[in-house]
Design a protein around this motif. Structure first.
Motif, PDB file in Angstrom:
ATOM      1  N   PHE A 194      62.568  52.967  34.273  1.00  0.00           N
ATOM      2  CA  PHE A 194      62.184  51.757  33.526  1.00  0.00           C
ATOM      3  C   PHE A 194      60.685  51.493  33.637  1.00  0.00           C
ATOM      4  N   ARG A 195      59.926  52.335  33.008  1.00  0.00           N
ATOM      5  CA  ARG A 195      58.464  52.212  33.011  1.00  0.00           C
ATOM      6  C   ARG A 195      58.020  51.825  31.619  1.00  0.00           C
ATOM      7  N   GLY A 196      57.820  50.588  31.397  1.00  0.00           N
ATOM      8  CA  GLY A 196      57.358  50.193  30.077  1.00  0.00           C
ATOM      9  C   GLY A 196      58.528  49.990  29.139  1.00  0.00           C
ATOM     10  N   TYR A 197      59.356  49.040  29.518  1.00  0.00           N
ATOM     11  CA  TYR A 197      60.502  48.665  28.697  1.00  0.00           C
ATOM     12  C   TYR A 197      59.974  48.191  27.335  1.00  0.00           C
ATOM     13  N   GLN A 198      60.599  48.644  26.263  1.00  0.00           N
ATOM     14  CA  GLN A 198      60.034  48.429  24.929  1.00  0.00           C
ATOM     15  C   GLN A 198      59.931  46.952  24.540  1.00  0.00           C
ATOM     16  N   LEU A 199      60.967  46.168  24.878  1.00  0.00           N
ATOM     17  CA  LEU A 199      60.885  44.745  24.526  1.00  0.00           C
ATOM     18  C   LEU A 199      59.726  44.071  25.278  1.00  0.00           C
ATOM     19  N   SER A 200      59.507  44.525  26.499  1.00  0.00           N
ATOM     20  CA  SER A 200      58.384  43.958  27.255  1.00  0.00           C
ATOM     21  C   SER A 200      57.058  44.283  26.581  1.00  0.00           C
ATOM     22  N   MET A 201      56.957  45.470  26.023  1.00  0.00           N
ATOM     23  CA  MET A 201      55.711  45.856  25.336  1.00  0.00           C
ATOM     24  C   MET A 201      55.486  44.963  24.109  1.00  0.00           C
ATOM     25  N   VAL A 202      56.575  44.710  23.393  1.00  0.00           N
ATOM     26  CA  VAL A 202      56.480  43.845  22.209  1.00  0.00           C
ATOM     27  C   VAL A 202      56.014  42.449  22.651  1.00  0.00           C
ATOM     28  N   MET A 244      64.994  50.713  22.155  1.00  0.00           N
ATOM     29  CA  MET A 244      64.944  49.819  23.316  1.00  0.00           C
ATOM     30  C   MET A 244      64.480  50.578  24.547  1.00  0.00           C
ATOM     31  N   HIS A 245      64.952  51.793  24.663  1.00  0.00           N
ATOM     32  CA  HIS A 245      64.592  52.571  25.838  1.00  0.00           C
ATOM     33  C   HIS A 245      64.201  53.962  25.379  1.00  0.00           C
ATOM     34  N   ALA A 246      63.031  54.424  25.788  1.00  0.00           N
ATOM     35  CA  ALA A 246      62.555  55.718  25.297  1.00  0.00           C
ATOM     36  C   ALA A 246      61.730  56.382  26.382  1.00  0.00           C
ATOM     37  N   LEU A 247      62.418  56.754  27.432  1.00  0.00           N
ATOM     38  CA  LEU A 247      61.733  57.317  28.583  1.00  0.00           C
ATOM     39  C   LEU A 247      60.888  58.519  28.173  1.00  0.00           C
ATOM     40  N   ASP A 248      59.616  58.476  28.536  1.00  0.00           N
ATOM     41  CA  ASP A 248      58.709  59.605  28.307  1.00  0.00           C
ATOM     42  C   ASP A 248      58.470  59.927  26.836  1.00  0.00           C
ATOM     43  N   MET A 249      58.781  59.000  25.948  1.00  0.00           N
ATOM     44  CA  MET A 249      58.533  59.260  24.524  1.00  0.00           C
ATOM     45  C   MET A 249      57.451  58.307  24.026  1.00  0.00           C
ATOM     46  N   TYR A 250      56.746  58.776  23.013  1.00  0.00           N
ATOM     47  CA  TYR A 250      55.813  57.871  22.352  1.00  0.00           C
ATOM     48  C   TYR A 250      56.623  56.896  21.500  1.00  0.00           C
ATOM     49  N   THR A 251      56.231  55.638  21.518  1.00  0.00           N
ATOM     50  CA  THR A 251      56.913  54.660  20.653  1.00  0.00           C
ATOM     51  C   THR A 251      55.864  53.751  20.019  1.00  0.00           C
ATOM     52  N   ARG A 252      56.305  53.070  18.968  1.00  0.00           N
ATOM     53  CA  ARG A 252      55.368  52.176  18.268  1.00  0.00           C
ATOM     54  C   ARG A 252      54.928  51.003  19.160  1.00  0.00           C
ATOM     55  N   PRO A 253      55.879  50.313  19.842  1.00  0.00           N
ATOM     56  CA  PRO A 253      55.418  49.200  20.687  1.00  0.00           C
ATOM     57  C   PRO A 253      54.447  49.652  21.769  1.00  0.00           C
ATOM     58  N   LYS A 254      54.671  50.842  22.322  1.00  0.00           N
ATOM     59  CA  LYS A 254      53.778  51.329  23.372  1.00  0.00           C
ATOM     60  C   LYS A 254      52.385  51.568  22.798  1.00  0.00           C
ATOM     61  N   ARG A 255      52.341  52.225  21.628  1.00  0.00           N
ATOM     62  CA  ARG A 255      51.030  52.493  21.009  1.00  0.00           C
ATOM     63  C   ARG A 255      50.320  51.188  20.671  1.00  0.00           C
ATOM     64  N   GLU A 256      51.081  50.256  20.077  1.00  0.00           N
ATOM     65  CA  GLU A 256      50.441  49.004  19.646  1.00  0.00           C
ATOM     66  C   GLU A 256      49.934  48.198  20.849  1.00  0.00           C
ATOM     67  N   PHE A 257      50.710  48.215  21.931  1.00  0.00           N
ATOM     68  CA  PHE A 257      50.272  47.473  23.123  1.00  0.00           C
ATOM     69  C   PHE A 257      49.007  48.106  23.705  1.00  0.00           C
ATOM     70  N   ILE A 258      49.034  49.437  23.875  1.00  0.00           N
ATOM     71  CA  ILE A 258      47.868  50.099  24.506  1.00  0.00           C
ATOM     72  C   ILE A 258      46.619  49.901  23.638  1.00  0.00           C
ATOM     73  N   GLU A 259      46.784  50.098  22.323  1.00  0.00           N
ATOM     74  CA  GLU A 259      45.618  49.949  21.431  1.00  0.00           C
ATOM     75  C   GLU A 259      45.049  48.531  21.501  1.00  0.00           C
ATOM     76  N   PHE A 260      45.955  47.564  21.466  1.00  0.00           N
ATOM     77  CA  PHE A 260      45.508  46.168  21.487  1.00  0.00           C
ATOM     78  C   PHE A 260      44.802  45.853  22.798  1.00  0.00           C
ATOM     79  N   TYR A 261      45.401  46.307  23.870  1.00  0.00           N
ATOM     80  CA  TYR A 261      44.822  46.028  25.201  1.00  0.00           C
ATOM     81  C   TYR A 261      43.422  46.637  25.312  1.00  0.00           C
TER      82      TYR A 261
END
Ligand code: PMP
Length: 424
Positions: free
Chosen positions: A297-305, A75-92
């Motif tokens: 709170f920069r890029g909350y994971q649920l928001s990325m999903v 849910m929260h992963a400050l400064d870490m790579y996460t799957r939702p972040k990668r998927e959002f950036i790639e899709f965008y």
């Protein structure tokens, strides 16, 4: 006011939070509709001030969120790579930017629109090494101290001790039709008797929303882009409210065929009301070191999903085409509404964001009297609208973008009847 709203009345005063225009307790929402505790249904033409472009609780976004929660997604992963972040950036990058020939880096400035504006201002000042910012009169860019210095509405600014020394407001083109505003801006920049320091950037909404629904002419926007280039100013488009296909283009500036240097997004970029914001930065301007503009709170994971699923809806449902193809329905109704008090009501808008300006109907009454009557009558008849603009005299018409035609027309009928009643 029904019995169940009493707690809100006793806990809040008129000054403590939002104005309470809708005296009921909402419990459920789907698509263009809201429901209250009493089981009443309302058509939502307010849409979280632009945060719900794809409607309330679209199945795809809701299901993705539930799925992510059920598999104990991070849910929260400050400064870490996460799957939702990668998927959002790639899709965008692949599905939104590339097909439009755009190249921006994505920065996550925090959960809300004002965070995006603050980040854009800070970056522009650093890139250019100058603190000045030009903004338009009538602008709304947020409520924190940097963004509120750009926001011109007196009520929002009242008592805030807003530092203004580096901000210059210039007239928007609709304010003085006889004035060549681009020439005026150029004079401020070039005449050494203007007393204006050379700014780092020009920030604007391509359609002023909270200022009263004013679309800037496409030709004027192209002129502004060219002027910024000639004078070495960054152009920042604040797409927090009218972005995400609201105007018929995913990025509002596509209407004019221009490309800004920095873009701010929030509201509907979070899918359906999830707190999320983005700053898009031309790659050569990305001079921040990692962590230089950071926060928890920069890029909350649920928001990325939710954000990725929202973009999928926007593309799969061809939302931009739908909005462009249906704008005529608004034009039809706006004409009808203007005819209810010829010469006293004016309307304007683009895509699915329209304003009904009732200032001319107030006569010797306080500004906003007529628009408040419209809002109250509409609410009683099952339609939710917001008021914006000078004296709060403009009704903002902002349905979700996937609304079916029947519900859209029903909402516009309620609005038309409410205006007819209010101006009687
Ligand atoms: N920019 C614009 C154009 C807006 O309309 C708003 C919100 N109304 C903001 C910035 C600030 O966004 P937030 O309320 O999420 O801080």
């Amino acid at each position: 006011m029904n019995a169940n709203t009493n707690i809100f009345e006793s806990y809040e005063s008129e000054v403590r939070s939002y104005c309470r225009n809708f005296p009921t307790v909402f419990t459920r929402a789907k698509g263009p509709l809201l429901y209250d505790e009493e089981g009443r249904e309302y058509i939502d033409f307010f849409c979280g001030a632009g945060a719900l472009n794809y409607g309330h609780n679209p199945d795809l976004i809701r299901d993705r969120l539930v799925e992510y929660l059920q598999c104990d997604g991070v849910m929260h992963a400050l400064d870490m790579y996460t799957r939702p972040k990668r998927e959002f950036i790639e899709f965008y990058e692949e599905k939104v930017l590339k097909p439009r020939g755009l190249n921006f880096k994505l920065q996550f400035p925090g959960p809300t629109g004002t965070n995006a504006v603050e980040a854009a201002l800070k970056l522009a000042r650093k890139v250019k090494g100058r603190p000045g910012i030009f903004a338009l009169m009538g602008a709304f860019h947020g409520m924190t101290l940097g963004s509120i210095a750009l926001t011109t509405d007196a009520a929002s600014r009242a008592g805030a001790g807003v530092p203004l020394e580096h901000v210059t407001h210039v007239p928007a083109p609709y304010m003085f039709p006889e004035l060549d505003t681009l020439k005026y801006i150029e004079t401020l920049l070039t005449d050494d008797h203007s007393g204006v320091e050379k700014p780092a950037a020009f920030i604007l909404e391509t359609t002023q929303a909270d200022g009263g629904i004013y679309p800037m002419p496409a030709e004027w926007l192209r002129g502004l882009r060219e002027l910024c280039d000639r004078h070495d100013l960054l152009l920042i488009v604040d797409d927090v409210q009218v972005g995400c296909a609201r105007t018929g283009w995913f990025f509002s500036f596509e209407r004019a065929g221009i490309v800004p240097d920095i873009v701010t997004q929030s509201k509907s970029i979070g899918g359906y009301g999830m707190p999320f914001a983005l700053v898009l930065i031309k790659p050569e301007l990305d001079i921040w070191e990692p962590g230089e503009h950071n926060g928890t709170f920069r890029g909350y994971q649920l928001s990325m999903v939710a954000a990725k699923a929202g973009l999928e809806i926007m593309l799969n449902e061809r939302v931009e085409e739908k909005v462009q193809g249906r704008a005529h329905i608004f034009e039809e109704y706006m004409k009808k509404i203007e005819d209810l008090a010829p010469g006293k009501i004016s309307t304007r808008g683009v895509g699915y964001v329209w304003g009904v300006d009732l200032a001319g109907c107030d006569g010797d009454k306080a500004p906003g009297t007529t628009s408040k009557r419209v809002l109250d009558i509409a609410f009683k008849n099952g339609l939710i609208v917001e008021r914006v603009g000078r004296g709060n005299s403009v009704i903002k018409v902002m349905p979700e973008l996937l609304i079916d035609e029947k519900t859209l027309r029903k909402g516009l009928d309620i609005l038309t009847d409410a205006v007819r009643d209010a101006v009687k």
